[in-house]
Design a protein around this motif. Structure first.
Motif, PDB file in Angstrom:
ATOM      1  N   LEU A  36       0.832  -1.203   0.000  1.00 15.57           N
ATOM      2  CA  LEU A  36       0.000   0.000   0.000  1.00 15.57           C
ATOM      3  C   LEU A  36       0.866   1.253   0.000  1.00 15.57           C
ATOM      4  CD1 LEU A  36      -1.972  -2.297   0.855  1.00 15.57           C
ATOM      5  CD2 LEU A  36      -3.066  -0.635   2.372  1.00 15.57           C
ATOM      6  N   PRO A  37       0.279   2.403  -0.364  1.00 13.97           N
ATOM      7  CA  PRO A  37       1.037   3.655  -0.273  1.00 13.97           C
ATOM      8  C   PRO A  37       1.559   3.870   1.147  1.00 13.97           C
ATOM      9  CG  PRO A  37      -0.991   3.987  -1.507  1.00 13.97           C
ATOM     10  CD  PRO A  37      -1.066   2.616  -0.933  1.00 13.97           C
ATOM     11  N   GLU A  38       2.616   4.640   1.268  1.00 15.29           N
ATOM     12  CA  GLU A  38       3.279   4.829   2.554  1.00 15.29           C
ATOM     13  C   GLU A  38       2.313   5.313   3.625  1.00 15.29           C
ATOM     14  OE1 GLU A  38       7.213   7.120   4.401  1.00 15.29           O
ATOM     15  OE2 GLU A  38       6.645   7.363   2.295  1.00 15.29           O
ATOM     16  N   GLN A  39       2.377   4.668   4.788  1.00 10.91           N
ATOM     17  CA  GLN A  39       1.590   4.982   5.981  1.00 10.91           C
ATOM     18  C   GLN A  39       0.125   4.540   5.890  1.00 10.91           C
ATOM     19  OE1 GLN A  39       2.827   6.129   8.888  1.00 10.91           O
ATOM     20  NE2 GLN A  39       4.865   6.132   7.986  1.00 10.91           N
ATOM     21  N   PHE A  40      -0.267   3.844   4.815  1.00 12.54           N
ATOM     22  CA  PHE A  40      -1.636   3.340   4.722  1.00 12.54           C
ATOM     23  C   PHE A  40      -1.697   1.882   5.170  1.00 12.54           C
ATOM     24  CE2 PHE A  40      -2.302   7.109   2.208  1.00 12.54           C
ATOM     25  CZ  PHE A  40      -3.639   7.410   2.393  1.00 12.54           C
ATOM     26  N   ARG A  41      -2.860   1.495   5.752  1.00  8.92           N
ATOM     27  CA  ARG A  41      -3.112   0.137   6.212  1.00  8.92           C
ATOM     28  C   ARG A  41      -4.443  -0.335   5.651  1.00  8.92           C
ATOM     29  NH1 ARG A  41       1.291   1.527   7.332  1.00  8.92           N
ATOM     30  NH2 ARG A  41       2.404   1.343   9.327  1.00  8.92           N
ATOM     31  N   ALA A  42      -4.518  -1.603   5.230  1.00 10.41           N
ATOM     32  CA  ALA A  42      -5.762  -2.170   4.715  1.00 10.41           C
ATOM     33  C   ALA A  42      -6.732  -2.424   5.860  1.00 10.41           C
ATOM     34  CB  ALA A  42      -5.474  -3.473   3.980  1.00 10.41           C
ATOM     35  N   THR A  43      -8.009  -2.099   5.650  1.00  8.52           N
ATOM     36  CA  THR A  43      -9.034  -2.337   6.671  1.00  8.52           C
ATOM     37  C   THR A  43     -10.107  -3.319   6.230  1.00  8.52           C
ATOM     38  OG1 THR A  43     -10.250  -0.364   5.915  1.00  8.52           O
ATOM     39  CG2 THR A  43      -8.673  -0.068   7.718  1.00  8.52           C
ATOM     40  N   SER A  44     -10.257  -3.562   4.921  1.00  5.22           N
ATOM     41  CA  SER A  44     -11.214  -4.528   4.390  1.00  5.22           C
ATOM     42  C   SER A  44     -10.833  -4.785   2.946  1.00  5.22           C
ATOM     43  CB  SER A  44     -12.650  -3.981   4.481  1.00  5.22           C
ATOM     44  OG  SER A  44     -13.591  -4.936   4.027  1.00  5.22           O
ATOM     45  N   SER A  45     -11.089  -6.002   2.446  1.00  3.50           N
ATOM     46  CA  SER A  45     -10.687  -6.302   1.074  1.00  3.50           C
ATOM     47  C   SER A  45     -11.646  -7.279   0.422  1.00  3.50           C
ATOM     48  CB  SER A  45      -9.261  -6.866   1.033  1.00  3.50           C
ATOM     49  OG  SER A  45      -9.183  -8.091   1.729  1.00  3.50           O
ATOM     50  N   LEU A  46     -11.626  -7.305  -0.913  1.00  2.00           N
ATOM     51  CA  LEU A  46     -12.419  -8.254  -1.694  1.00  2.00           C
ATOM     52  C   LEU A  46     -11.737  -8.476  -3.034  1.00  2.00           C
ATOM     53  CD1 LEU A  46     -14.016  -6.564  -4.122  1.00  2.00           C
ATOM     54  CD2 LEU A  46     -15.505  -5.930  -2.254  1.00  2.00           C
ATOM     55  N   VAL A  47     -12.189  -9.508  -3.739  1.00  2.05           N
ATOM     56  CA  VAL A  47     -11.712  -9.803  -5.080  1.00  2.05           C
ATOM     57  C   VAL A  47     -12.854  -9.613  -6.063  1.00  2.05           C
ATOM     58  CG1 VAL A  47     -11.042 -11.696  -6.620  1.00  2.05           C
ATOM     59  CG2 VAL A  47      -9.819 -11.336  -4.481  1.00  2.05           C
ATOM     60  N   SER A  48     -12.585  -8.917  -7.161  1.00  2.00           N
ATOM     61  CA  SER A  48     -13.547  -8.744  -8.244  1.00  2.00           C
ATOM     62  C   SER A  48     -12.822  -9.011  -9.551  1.00  2.00           C
ATOM     63  CB  SER A  48     -14.135  -7.331  -8.237  1.00  2.00           C
ATOM     64  OG  SER A  48     -15.037  -7.149  -9.306  1.00  2.00           O
ATOM     65  N   GLY A  49     -13.116 -10.157 -10.186  1.00  2.00           N
ATOM     66  CA  GLY A  49     -12.404 -10.520 -11.408  1.00  2.00           C
ATOM     67  C   GLY A  49     -10.925 -10.681 -11.140  1.00  2.00           C
ATOM     68  N   ASP A  50     -10.098  -9.942 -11.891  1.00  2.00           N
ATOM     69  CA  ASP A  50      -8.654 -10.034 -11.696  1.00  2.00           C
ATOM     70  C   ASP A  50      -8.117  -8.911 -10.817  1.00  2.00           C
ATOM     71  OD1 ASP A  50      -8.999  -7.919 -13.385  1.00  2.00           O
ATOM     72  OD2 ASP A  50      -7.579  -8.593 -14.915  1.00  2.00           O
ATOM     73  N   LEU A  51      -9.028  -8.263 -10.076  1.00  2.00           N
ATOM     74  CA  LEU A  51      -8.630  -7.147  -9.223  1.00  2.00           C
ATOM     75  C   LEU A  51      -8.790  -7.489  -7.742  1.00  2.00           C
ATOM     76  CD1 LEU A  51     -10.309  -4.168 -11.132  1.00  2.00           C
ATOM     77  CD2 LEU A  51      -7.918  -4.925 -11.267  1.00  2.00           C
TER      78      LEU A  51
END
Length: 215
Positions: A36-51
């Motif tokens: 992720l960009p500097e100082q950012f943290r993931a809080t939730s995620s999903l998959v859509s197709g190839d993304l």
């Protein structure tokens, strides 16, 4: 910082070093790493197709963004600004995502184009959203900060109160039984998503942050 089982069956884990890792659920083999960009943290995620799509928060300023990465490599494809505090996001149809979150003390659901980020907000609740789960079709179960349990229907942009529960931090559906588990402070409850009725409850030590049904 986040734990999600995606539609591809993989487990995606956001970590405090600013990465989002994909793992095969059956053996823990790593499949991709997004930085992720500097100082950012993931809080939730999903998959859509190839993304691989995640909500991400700046560790210092608390700025909220949507990060879109290529699932196979973890390479960044696009970043979008976000004007709400997200609780959870869902893939709606492969081209749009639904983001449930909060703004100025109100709960809101935002329908957003994956590419470009345009969209609209089908519904607003008078109190904050604390947990959300997709329960089938175009319906989502939404837990509010006052203990209200709502059923949101995208097709008519409406929400119906169906019950009351303890304040819940997380909701998770068991796709085998169709029942939903909710986790709160010191307990887990089993909910019928059609009626809102709580059929069972279990006491646990501490504040439940995540429930992942084991199939």
């Amino acid at each position: 910082t986040s734990v999600d089982i995606a539609s591809d069956g993989q487990l995606y884990v956001g970590q405090d070093n600013g990465t989002l890792h994909g793992f095969l659920a059956e053996n823990g083999t790593g499949t991709c790493t997004a930085t992720l960009p500097e100082q950012f943290r993931a809080t939730s995620s999903l998959v859509s197709g190839d993304l691989l799509i995640c909500t991400e928060r700046h560790f210092v300023t608390q700025e909220q963004r949507i990060g879109i990465y290529f699932r196979s490599t973890g390479a960044l494809q696009q970043t979008q600004t976000l004007d709400l505090d997200p609780v959870r996001l869902f893939d709606r149809d492969g081209q749009h995502i639904l983001i449930f979150g909060n703004r100025n003390g109100h709960g809101v659901v935002q329908d957003r184009s994956i590419i470009g980020g345009g969209g609209w907000e089908p519904y607003t609740w008078p109190v904050p959203v604390t947990a959300v789960e997709h329960v089938g079709g175009d319906q989502w179960l939404v837990a509010l900060a006052n203990g209200d349990l709502q059923r949101f229907t995208f097709s008519n942009a409406g929400s119906l109160g169906i019950g009351n529960t303890p304040v819940l931090n997380t909701l998770a559906i068991n796709p085998v039984t169709g029942l939903v588990y909710g986790g709160g402070n010191g307990q887990v409850v089993q909910i019928n998503p059609s009626t809102g009725a709580v059929s069972q409850a279990w006491s646990v030590a501490g504040n439940v942050r995540k429930v992942l049904p084991l199939l």
